[in-house]
Scaffold this motif. Structure first.
Motif, PDB file in Angstrom:
ATOM      1  N   UNK A 134     -11.374   9.456 117.885  1.00 16.87           N
ATOM      2  CA  UNK A 134     -12.310   8.890 118.864  1.00 16.87           C
ATOM      3  C   UNK A 134     -11.731   8.983 120.275  1.00 16.87           C
ATOM      4  N   UNK A 135     -10.412   8.776 120.379  1.00 16.26           N
ATOM      5  CA  UNK A 135      -9.788   8.844 121.689  1.00 16.26           C
ATOM      6  C   UNK A 135      -9.842  10.263 122.250  1.00 16.26           C
ATOM      7  N   UNK A 136      -9.646  11.248 121.381  1.00 15.24           N
ATOM      8  CA  UNK A 136      -9.728  12.645 121.826  1.00 15.24           C
ATOM      9  C   UNK A 136     -11.143  12.987 122.286  1.00 15.24           C
ATOM     10  N   UNK A 137     -12.116  12.398 121.608  1.00 16.28           N
ATOM     11  CA  UNK A 137     -13.507  12.719 121.917  1.00 16.28           C
ATOM     12  C   UNK A 137     -14.103  11.780 122.962  1.00 16.28           C
ATOM     13  N   UNK A 138     -13.297  10.818 123.455  1.00 17.08           N
ATOM     14  CA  UNK A 138     -13.878   9.702 124.209  1.00 17.08           C
ATOM     15  C   UNK A 138     -14.707  10.127 125.412  1.00 17.08           C
ATOM     16  N   UNK A 139     -14.327  11.256 126.019  1.00 21.36           N
ATOM     17  CA  UNK A 139     -15.076  11.671 127.200  1.00 21.36           C
ATOM     18  C   UNK A 139     -16.316  12.483 126.857  1.00 21.36           C
ATOM     19  N   UNK A 140     -16.459  12.888 125.597  1.00 23.82           N
ATOM     20  CA  UNK A 140     -17.624  13.689 125.217  1.00 23.82           C
ATOM     21  C   UNK A 140     -18.652  12.871 124.441  1.00 23.82           C
ATOM     22  N   UNK A 141     -18.222  11.730 123.888  1.00 27.02           N
ATOM     23  CA  UNK A 141     -19.149  10.959 123.059  1.00 27.02           C
ATOM     24  C   UNK A 141     -20.238  10.331 123.941  1.00 27.02           C
ATOM     25  N   UNK A 150     -18.855   5.491 113.303  1.00 29.75           N
ATOM     26  CA  UNK A 150     -19.114   5.250 111.880  1.00 29.75           C
ATOM     27  C   UNK A 150     -18.948   6.540 111.080  1.00 29.75           C
ATOM     28  N   UNK A 151     -19.480   7.632 111.619  1.00 30.41           N
ATOM     29  CA  UNK A 151     -19.395   8.921 110.917  1.00 30.41           C
ATOM     30  C   UNK A 151     -17.943   9.342 110.760  1.00 30.41           C
ATOM     31  N   UNK A 152     -17.152   9.152 111.806  1.00 24.62           N
ATOM     32  CA  UNK A 152     -15.742   9.535 111.743  1.00 24.62           C
ATOM     33  C   UNK A 152     -15.003   8.675 110.713  1.00 24.62           C
ATOM     34  N   UNK A 153     -15.223   7.358 110.796  1.00 21.26           N
ATOM     35  CA  UNK A 153     -14.531   6.453 109.867  1.00 21.26           C
ATOM     36  C   UNK A 153     -14.955   6.745 108.429  1.00 21.26           C
ATOM     37  N   UNK A 157      -8.956   1.690  90.223  1.00 18.11           N
ATOM     38  CA  UNK A 157      -8.872   0.281  90.576  1.00 18.11           C
ATOM     39  C   UNK A 157      -9.439   0.000  91.971  1.00 18.11           C
ATOM     40  N   UNK A 158      -9.215   0.951  92.878  1.00 18.02           N
ATOM     41  CA  UNK A 158      -9.438   0.653  94.293  1.00 18.02           C
ATOM     42  C   UNK A 158     -10.647   1.315  94.929  1.00 18.02           C
ATOM     43  N   UNK A 159     -11.251   2.299  94.243  1.00 18.67           N
ATOM     44  CA  UNK A 159     -12.220   3.143  94.947  1.00 18.67           C
ATOM     45  C   UNK A 159     -13.314   2.337  95.653  1.00 18.67           C
ATOM     46  N   UNK A 160     -13.763   1.270  95.006  1.00 19.43           N
ATOM     47  CA  UNK A 160     -14.804   0.453  95.640  1.00 19.43           C
ATOM     48  C   UNK A 160     -14.312  -0.120  96.963  1.00 19.43           C
ATOM     49  N   UNK A 161     -13.077  -0.641  96.946  1.00 20.26           N
ATOM     50  CA  UNK A 161     -12.556  -1.313  98.137  1.00 20.26           C
ATOM     51  C   UNK A 161     -12.171  -0.323  99.217  1.00 20.26           C
ATOM     52  N   UNK A 162     -11.670   0.849  98.800  1.00 20.71           N
ATOM     53  CA  UNK A 162     -11.350   1.876  99.788  1.00 20.71           C
ATOM     54  C   UNK A 162     -12.629   2.266 100.524  1.00 20.71           C
ATOM     55  N   UNK A 163     -13.717   2.401  99.772  1.00 20.62           N
ATOM     56  CA  UNK A 163     -15.000   2.704 100.397  1.00 20.62           C
ATOM     57  C   UNK A 163     -15.393   1.647 101.409  1.00 20.62           C
ATOM     58  N   UNK A 164     -14.999   0.434 101.124  1.00 30.67           N
ATOM     59  CA  UNK A 164     -15.370  -0.672 102.012  1.00 30.67           C
ATOM     60  C   UNK A 164     -14.532  -0.744 103.288  1.00 30.67           C
ATOM     61  N   UNK A 165     -13.512   0.138 103.398  1.00 29.95           N
ATOM     62  CA  UNK A 165     -12.750   0.175 104.657  1.00 29.95           C
ATOM     63  C   UNK A 165     -13.713   0.477 105.802  1.00 29.95           C
ATOM     64  N   UNK A 166     -14.777   1.244 105.475  1.00 26.65           N
ATOM     65  CA  UNK A 166     -15.773   1.587 106.499  1.00 26.65           C
ATOM     66  C   UNK A 166     -16.291   0.317 107.178  1.00 26.65           C
ATOM     67  N   UNK A 167     -16.515  -0.695 106.367  1.00 28.27           N
ATOM     68  CA  UNK A 167     -17.102  -1.916 106.922  1.00 28.27           C
ATOM     69  C   UNK A 167     -16.039  -2.885 107.433  1.00 28.27           C
ATOM     70  N   UNK A 168     -14.756  -2.480 107.329  1.00 29.06           N
ATOM     71  CA  UNK A 168     -13.703  -3.355 107.821  1.00 29.06           C
ATOM     72  C   UNK A 168     -13.809  -3.462 109.346  1.00 29.06           C
ATOM     73  N   UNK A 169     -14.087  -4.663 109.805  1.00 26.81           N
ATOM     74  CA  UNK A 169     -14.366  -4.855 111.233  1.00 26.81           C
ATOM     75  C   UNK A 169     -13.189  -4.454 112.112  1.00 26.81           C
ATOM     76  N   UNK A 170     -11.963  -4.488 111.554  1.00 28.27           N
ATOM     77  CA  UNK A 170     -10.808  -4.159 112.376  1.00 28.27           C
ATOM     78  C   UNK A 170     -10.907  -2.715 112.864  1.00 28.27           C
TER      79      UNK A 170
END
Lengths: 226, 249
Positions: free
Chosen positions: A74-81, A91-94, A115-128
């Protein structure tokens, strides 16, 4: 005034790889501005994955990877976004990065993937993740953004690892799958066995541990919410 | 310029194409490795029904695959217990590739049932255990398993269970060796030869060693245990004709 700005520019051009300001980018989110305990972001995954150390560690590494890479991109693209679609771009990048992590886990650590696939998918929604992209990466240079992402992810990681440590120890009597409780009781000739606490393996346990960590931390730092 | 619709659309298209290529590329690249990981995982679960988990965990991936090839032969049977070799389109069926979740959606009489025979090395007729596949619903999501029967086709030699989303520390304990070992030595037919399955009881900590059809339950995971019971009952019933046919021959 003009001399001052010039000075700042000069120091910036030759700023050390780990200057004081850059070190702060990493160290601030660890304690003083921790994403979980101070900003209270990313709580959901902190509750969900922290029953055992090993999956928590994999989750932590995944989050670090996603955050560093997302911040960099995102930082590399910051001036073009275009600012009107910036959220969907983030969102698309994450989401792409998260899918990447999931695919890699599936190929090389299938047990963890199960064990983790569900939660890894949820990183997308991780507000951090989104929070740092929006608040930092969009307005700063790539290297600083990488440091910022790394710092925030590290702040998140050590907290979930700490929570997982207590939850696994008290809830299952082990750490990283090594049976601690059994070891202790056999040390004393097996005369007694330590009881595990079922509360700790349910999400409630994570709330309690997290609350205690926040309490201890805020007592020490004197931080008060405004 | 950056705010014009044209720019936004162009930007979005380029971003989508780049990310799409990246993801499909990775998927293509990792596909074969993932397939191998899934295959290894399935074979590990099948072997888990007859081998101690500590022994299985000590084996390397190649060793597991080699052991599997040497000691397991597989086939697919239907509800009547007859062996099926070709599917409706005339393609050969491989037991390891039968999608149990897909079959579960069909009526029990129409499903394909894979059977894995654990035999002595080099002699496929010298069977040690018959392993069957199980599938059902837990509390949150699907559960599955493999159950190994002794050659008397009655005594359980071992089970493995897997789950997708049972509660960690509660229902998810069905994957633990200490829980699965409770099934060893239990029987699926009663003394008069009637089918009776094995039922996990409510509550935990009681001794059921004297009862051939009951095992100790999981504290706090009664619904998962009910799912396991239903899964065992449904699938063992479905395999019954095969067991009877095999017993006769």
């Amino acid at each position: 005034m003009s001399t001052e700005t010039a000075e700042v520019k000069e120091t910036k051009a030759s700023e050390a790889l780990f200057s004081k300001r850059r070190k702060k980018l990493i160290s601030d989110p660890l304690i003083d501005d921790n994403p979980i305990t101070i900003q209270v972001l990313g709580i959901c995954s902190a509750l969900a994955v922290t029953t055992q150390m090993q999956p928590t560690l994999v989750m932590a590494i995944s989050v670090i990877f996603v955050m560093v890479m997302a911040n960099l991109t995102i930082s590399l693209l910051r001036n073009t976004i275009p600012s009107r679609v910036r959220i969907i771009v983030q969102l698309a990048v994450v989401a792409s990065l998260v899918t990447l992590v999931n695919e890699i886990l599936k190929a090389f650590a299938y047990d963890m993937y199960k064990e983790l696939s569900v939660f890894v998918g949820l990183i997308i929604t991780n507000c951090i993740v989104m929070g740092r992209l929006e608040a930092f990466a969009l307005g700063n240079k790539p290297y600083d953004s990488v440091l910022d992402g790394f710092g925030s992810a590290l702040g998140y990681s050590w907290i979930i690892l700490a929570v997982a440590f207590f939850r696994e120890l008290l809830g299952s009597g082990s750490v990283f799958g090594v049976e601690i409780y059994d070891g202790i009781s056999s040390l004393f000739g097996g005369e007694f066995s330590l009881a595990t606490n079922g509360l700790m393996v349910s999400p409630v346990g994570a709330f309690i541990i997290l609350g205690l960590i926040i309490w201890v931390q805020r007592t020490k730092t004197g931080y008060v919410e405004h | 310029m950056q705010q014009s619709n044209g720019y936004i659309i162009t930007f979005s298209v380029i971003l989508t194409v780049v990310l799409g290529l990246l993801l499909s590329g990775t998927s293509q690249l990792l596909g074969p490795i993932q397939k191998k990981a899934v295959e290894l995982d399935t074979k590990k679960q099948i072997l888990g029904a007859v081998l101690e988990s500590s022994k299985l965990n000590a084996m390397k991936s190649e060793e597991i695959l080699e052991f599997y090839d040497n000691r397991i032969s597989s086939k697919v049977v239907d509800y009547e217990g007859n062996e099926i070799e070709k599917d409706d389109d005339g393609n050969e069926i491989v037991a390891e590739n039968v999608d149990v979740a897909k079959n579960y959606k069909l009526a029990p009489e129409k499903r394909k049932y894979p059977v894995f025979i654990f035999h002595q090395e080099g002699n496929e007729d010298d069977a040690e255990a018959i392993i069957v596949q199980l599938y059902g619903a837990g509390l949150w999501d699907e559960i599955w398993g493999f159950l190994a029967l002794d050659t008397d086709l009655n005594t359980i030699e071992g089970v493995t269970f897997g789950h997708k989303g049972e509660t960690p520390g509660l229902g998810a304990r069905i994957t633990e060796g200490s829980v699965q070992n409770r099934y060893q030595g239990k029987k699926i037919f009663d003394d008069s030869g009637e089918f009776q399955s094995v039922e996990m009881q409510k509550g935990e900590g009681k001794d059921y060693s004297g009862d051939d059809h009951k095992v100790d339950g999981l504290s706090g995971a009664t619904i998962t245990a009910n799912g396991v019971n239903a899964m065992l009952e449904n699938y063992l019933k479905a395999y019954k004709s095969y067991f009877e046919k095999r017993q006769k021959s």
